[in-house]
Design a protein around this motif. Sequence first.
Motif, PDB file in Angstrom:
ATOM      1  N   GLY A   1       5.389  -1.510 -12.102  1.00 32.42           N
ATOM      2  CA  GLY A   1       4.389  -1.883 -11.114  1.00 32.42           C
ATOM      3  C   GLY A   1       5.017  -2.371  -9.821  1.00 32.42           C
TER       4      GLY A   1
ATOM      5  N   THR B   1       2.642   1.707  -3.549  1.00 34.54           N
ATOM      6  CA  THR B   1       1.716   2.115  -4.612  1.00 34.54           C
ATOM      7  C   THR B   1       1.194   3.534  -4.383  1.00 34.54           C
ATOM      8  OG1 THR B   1      -0.057   0.941  -3.422  1.00 34.54           O
ATOM      9  CG2 THR B   1       1.013  -0.215  -5.241  1.00 34.54           C
TER      10      THR B   1
ATOM     11  N   ARG C   1       0.826  -1.205   0.000  1.00 35.54           N
ATOM     12  CA  ARG C   1       0.000   0.000   0.000  1.00 35.54           C
ATOM     13  C   ARG C   1       0.862   1.258   0.000  1.00 35.54           C
ATOM     14  NH1 ARG C   1      -2.908  -3.214   3.747  1.00 35.54           N
ATOM     15  NH2 ARG C   1      -1.896  -2.119   5.487  1.00 35.54           N
TER      16      ARG C   1
ATOM     17  N   CYS D   1       7.844   1.554  -7.967  1.00 35.86           N
ATOM     18  CA  CYS D   1       7.791   0.232  -8.589  1.00 35.86           C
ATOM     19  C   CYS D   1       8.758  -0.706  -7.880  1.00 35.86           C
ATOM     20  CB  CYS D   1       8.157   0.319 -10.070  1.00 35.86           C
ATOM     21  SG  CYS D   1       7.019   1.318 -11.046  1.00 35.86           S
TER      22      CYS D   1
END
Length: 781
Positions: free
Chosen positions: A96, A38, A35, A43
């Motif tokens: 990501g 992001t 959490r 990434c």
Amino acid sequence: MMMQAQRKQTGSAARLRVQIRGAVQGVGFRPFVFRLATELGLCGWVNNSPQGVQIEVEGARPTLDAFLLRLETELPPRAFIQSLEPSLLDPRGYVGFEIRPSETGGQKTALVLPDAGTCEDCLRDIRDPANRRYRYPFTNCTNCGPRFSIIEALPYDRANTTMRGFAMCDACAAEYHDPRDRRFHAQPNACPDCGPQLVLWDETGNVLAERHAALFAAAEAIRAGQIVAVKGLGGFHLMVDARDDAAVRALRQRKHREEKPFAVMFPALAAVEAECAVTPIEARLLRSPEAPIVLLQRQSAIRNPQSAISSLLAPGNPYLGVLLPYTPLHHLLLAELQFPVVATSGNLSDEPICTDEHEALERLHGIADLFLVHNRPIARHVDDSIARVLAGREAVLRRARGYAPLPIHLPQTHLPQPTHAALATGAHLKNTVALAVGNAAFVSQHIGDLETAQAYAAFQHVISSFERLYETPPQAVACDAHPDYLSTQYARALQLPTQPVQHHLAHVLACVAENEIELPVLGVAWDGTGYGLDGTIWGGEFLRVTKAGFERAAHFRTFALPGGDSAIRRPRRIALGLLYEIFGDELFAKRELSPVRACTKQELDVLRAMLQRQLNCPRTSSAGRLFDAVAALLGLRQEVCFEGQAALELEFAATETATDETYPFRLTESALRTPHSALLFDWEPLMRALLDDVCAGQMTNHLAAKFHNTLADAIVALAERIGEARVALSGGCFQNKYLLERAVQQLQSAGFRPYWHQRIPPNDGGIALGQLAALALWPKE
């Protein structure tokens, strides 16, 4: 073209690797990291490993700094970080963020955790009058307390620790066996009814007070100006009132420590901030579980002279070595005192710290007035660690309590995994040793200078202790190339395959291993002394390291050290040896020069004869000795009381001004093209211009800054000539904040990728790791 491409790939992004150990599995830690990453747009990935949690995130440096700070301040309620080791590396281009599967394979090496500072829960216990551990100085839980300092063998069970002599009472046993309790399987668990106790002794060992009364009486003695030897976690501290000039002076006289700075323990962070400028990173370090001594800029150094502490703590030094209480005993003592105290190692100069109370009575006799001791044995000495923020990063300058013996991983990308265990015996000064088990290098706590029988005995004890802990006798050994070092002689006596490693190569490889640098690399290794392969004393080295080996690509022009080691204690002699290269016998008539004026006629006559005949005048390329010479020329220091004092004062002078001016220098081809002679950094133009400025009466601070700026420019100029994009900065000279930060800035501006130390000291405390890296890169057949 290739070098330019490599520079462009780095960009402004970086990769932050974080190795975390503690209560971080089964507490929702990985979802929390997911959490946070992001939310910040980073990434990378997170996973569990056999040792704890591993995180890699990529992004802009300010965002990575924010991630690191929030990682500790926004933990899940049941999570606890026992050790957190951040490293900044080159980015890999992650896309990501993911929670990766846990690591379960590979070699499972035994992991011994460092001692950890007292957690907030245990602090509440000892401050709560209704708690059964109220004012109990040996309170701990699974989240904090002694580990490395009490363990004697694996597995980590109470029977294998120095707590085995204390049988738990029913209440402690119930906590120990309750999975819901934070003291579940806390091996040092104890309370006032069943655990260790405090006693106050006089200087002959007579009992003066016990338990709470002992602590209160020790506090009263410190208030009264007495010196109290306090047995702590990994050894003794000598403590006095840091505000009391007479007490500090008495400690200096008794300990034979004339001017070397003392560390100061403050009762709380607010008290530190009243004396020092504290950045958020520095505050994190002070309050971390590692709780090192942190070098902080004093408020008086930034024109706020309202200081209550003695000027004798760190004479002439704009920095102060500061630490906060890190055991319940320290918290209770400082809470009772409510003022800062000197907390210096309980030893004489060049001796290891005392760990046993009976030994302390003998070794500290005549130093301490009283002894606050306890009956929990210490398995091994562990000094306080020392850290400093350099170029925006934490840098460990002495690696001991809180950090040792956590492993440094030898990267398999360019350092092949050893086929067997290996020992590295380190250097002669600031010694540490290291044991490689597979891909993990376990670097010991700081041992110190191997100058005394006690220090050499401590060195041997640490090696045997490591071998017992990891149950892995070495099958190969690496050592310094200097044949006369005790560490080298010890290695050769083992009758194992032995690989000598040149001192400055070990410096560079320690930086390479820690930062996982892809070879080739240009290593800049600057320090005071190292055994050179050509028979001279090296110390201003530029080494090009590849997977195939290394070459001495460049070095400082050499000069004579009249008197050898004795010159190191007298920078005026170093300056004369250097200037003799320029002026010859004319030098001794230049009475306007500080080093000449500082010598008696008799000393000048002796030095002239030595230099004329080159008797006892070893030649050196040392950058550290160049710093000493310039400090003498500027009139800062003609004789030193401790190692590095002249260079420190030159650094402090440079920080008191702001200039981008430099001196000229010359890069030349060596007259002798041998494997050990290549490009030369010729300091003669620099020294002639500096002497002109000195004679013109220019400000010393300005000249010191110009000297530092010139050396940073020389690094860039030589990097451009040698042509490697990656530059590793190592050696004791790169503890100099001004030099390191200037060099990093100039290299980055020129398009290079600089690397410097973070978790392993740049000084000789990192040599053992570099020796293991050499053994892994080029194993001896």
